[in-house]
Design a protein around this motif. Sequence first.
Motif, short mmCIF file in Angstrom:
data_model
loop_
_atom_site.label_atom_id
_atom_site.label_comp_id
_atom_site.label_asym_id
_atom_site.label_seq_id
_atom_site.Cartn_x
_atom_site.Cartn_y
_atom_site.Cartn_z
N ILE A 5 27.25 -17.70 82.74
CA ILE A 5 25.56 -18.43 82.68
C ILE A 5 24.87 -17.49 81.26
CG2 ILE A 5 23.41 -18.33 84.30
CD1 ILE A 5 26.15 -18.81 85.47
N LEU A 6 23.99 -18.12 80.60
CA LEU A 6 23.24 -17.12 79.99
C LEU A 6 21.82 -18.31 80.21
CD1 LEU A 6 22.40 -17.14 77.27
CD2 LEU A 6 22.67 -19.36 75.77
N VAL A 7 21.16 -16.63 80.22
CA VAL A 7 19.61 -16.42 80.98
C VAL A 7 18.94 -16.85 79.45
CG1 VAL A 7 18.37 -15.83 82.20
CG2 VAL A 7 20.33 -16.23 83.15
N VAL A 8 18.05 -17.46 79.13
CA VAL A 8 17.09 -17.10 78.07
C VAL A 8 15.64 -18.01 78.64
CG1 VAL A 8 16.89 -18.55 75.80
CG2 VAL A 8 19.14 -18.89 76.84
N ASP A 9 15.02 -16.43 77.71
CA ASP A 9 13.94 -16.47 78.78
C ASP A 9 13.28 -14.95 77.30
OD1 ASP A 9 11.29 -15.38 79.53
OD2 ASP A 9 12.36 -16.67 81.21
N ASP A 10 11.54 -15.15 77.26
CA ASP A 10 11.05 -13.97 76.18
C ASP A 10 10.52 -13.25 76.78
OD1 ASP A 10 9.52 -15.56 77.44
OD2 ASP A 10 8.21 -15.74 75.29
N LEU A 36 16.48 -19.63 69.09
CA LEU A 36 17.66 -20.06 67.45
C LEU A 36 18.80 -19.34 68.16
CD1 LEU A 36 15.48 -19.25 65.05
CD2 LEU A 36 17.26 -21.43 65.48
N ALA A 37 18.63 -17.30 68.74
CA ALA A 37 18.95 -16.91 69.79
C ALA A 37 19.81 -18.16 70.68
CB ALA A 37 19.16 -15.30 69.93
N ALA A 38 19.30 -18.31 70.93
CA ALA A 38 19.71 -19.45 72.79
C ALA A 38 21.29 -19.97 72.39
CB ALA A 38 19.22 -20.47 73.26
N LYS A 46 29.89 -19.66 74.46
CA LYS A 46 30.01 -20.96 76.38
C LYS A 46 29.92 -20.65 77.63
CE LYS A 46 33.89 -22.59 72.51
NZ LYS A 46 32.90 -23.14 71.86
N PRO A 47 28.63 -21.06 78.00
CA PRO A 47 28.19 -21.28 78.78
C PRO A 47 28.61 -22.21 79.98
CG PRO A 47 27.03 -21.40 78.46
CD PRO A 47 27.56 -21.13 76.74
N ASP A 48 28.52 -21.57 81.16
CA ASP A 48 29.29 -22.78 81.85
C ASP A 48 27.58 -23.75 82.39
OD1 ASP A 48 31.84 -22.84 83.05
OD2 ASP A 48 31.68 -21.12 83.37
N LEU A 49 26.49 -22.86 82.57
CA LEU A 49 25.61 -23.16 82.11
C LEU A 49 24.80 -22.25 81.78
CD1 LEU A 49 24.11 -23.99 86.06
CD2 LEU A 49 23.07 -22.47 85.47
N LEU A 50 23.36 -23.48 81.71
CA LEU A 50 21.79 -22.62 81.48
C LEU A 50 20.88 -22.27 82.06
CD1 LEU A 50 20.85 -21.35 78.13
CD2 LEU A 50 20.86 -24.28 77.71
N ARG A 67 18.12 -30.69 71.54
CA ARG A 67 19.64 -30.08 70.48
C ARG A 67 20.95 -29.81 71.24
NH1 ARG A 67 17.11 -26.15 65.87
NH2 ARG A 67 15.62 -26.94 65.24
N ILE A 68 20.49 -29.23 72.45
CA ILE A 68 21.79 -28.65 73.21
C ILE A 68 22.70 -30.73 74.09
CG2 ILE A 68 23.22 -27.55 75.77
CD1 ILE A 68 21.11 -25.73 75.37
N ARG A 69 21.46 -31.40 74.20
CA ARG A 69 22.10 -32.36 74.91
C ARG A 69 23.24 -33.31 73.92
NH1 ARG A 69 22.96 -31.67 80.06
NH2 ARG A 69 20.92 -30.86 81.09
N ASN A 70 22.52 -32.56 72.55
CA ASN A 70 23.01 -34.18 71.23
C ASN A 70 24.43 -33.46 70.92
OD1 ASN A 70 20.84 -35.57 71.40
ND2 ASN A 70 19.67 -34.34 70.39
N SER A 71 25.05 -32.43 71.65
CA SER A 71 26.39 -31.76 71.51
C SER A 71 27.62 -30.94 72.13
CB SER A 71 26.10 -30.74 70.32
OG SER A 71 25.53 -30.55 69.47
N TYR A 72 26.48 -30.62 73.79
CA TYR A 72 27.01 -30.00 75.02
C TYR A 72 26.84 -31.36 75.91
CZ TYR A 72 27.01 -25.85 70.80
OH TYR A 72 27.52 -25.54 70.37
N ASN A 73 27.84 -30.89 76.33
CA ASN A 73 27.76 -31.78 78.20
C ASN A 73 27.32 -30.26 78.80
OD1 ASN A 73 27.11 -32.88 80.49
ND2 ASN A 73 29.66 -33.10 80.94
#
Length: 230
Positions: A5-10, A36-38, A46-50, A67-73
């Motif tokens: 899991i990748l957690v992105v929050d400021d 940018l870091a995300a 290569k997380p399974d969920l963001l 951007r993620i939708r353009n490159s990753y499922n």
Amino acid sequence: MARKILVVDDEEKIRRVSRAFLENEGYQVRTAADGLAALKMVAEYKPDLLVLDLMLPGISGEEVCQRIRNSYNLPVIMLTAKGTEADKIKGFQYGADDYLVKPFSLKELTMRIRAVLRRSSSDLPRADVLVYNNGLIRIYPEKMIVEQEGETVDLTKTEFDIFYFLASNPGRVFNRDKIAERVMGIEFTGFDRTIDVHIKNIRKKLKLKRGQLIETVYGAGYKFRDDLNE
């Protein structure tokens, strides 16, 4: 192997407590404080969920998601302080698979992660290929690809699963609750118009006219029209 899991929050506190709680639940967790870091960590980790906050410094959560939708499922759960229905609809239009409003409980976050990951590894029976509209629409379930006139249509995981579920049961009418239960899991607790928004996104991406392939049965739900395959 533990799911990543990748957690992105400021907000540092949200990153810290979310990571500690999810690691205690058995997940591998990394965090990022900005867009940018995300993006960099998605490519490397290569997380399974963001888990993605919308209000980020620099690049917004909306742009990160696009951007993620353009490159990753990659399944995405959006976090936001805005809880109106319009905001939730906008989140799904950006490509979110689920939506969680701050402040949220860590137990609810974990529940939603489990539901989204379960959908991502769904055991729905898969045909080799479904062909509709005189061959103009082709659905490849194992690859999770929809092609229209030979061009791949960029559907999110949830959009694909809804489209495939309806296409696998042509002519049958399913209400919103049944679609959500079958595709999104019994733990799904989205707002009333979630399925409507996903259907709208599918129609827009496939450039379908109202009633073409996916028909709205007023007061009952939706059905996939197989009479267009002649």
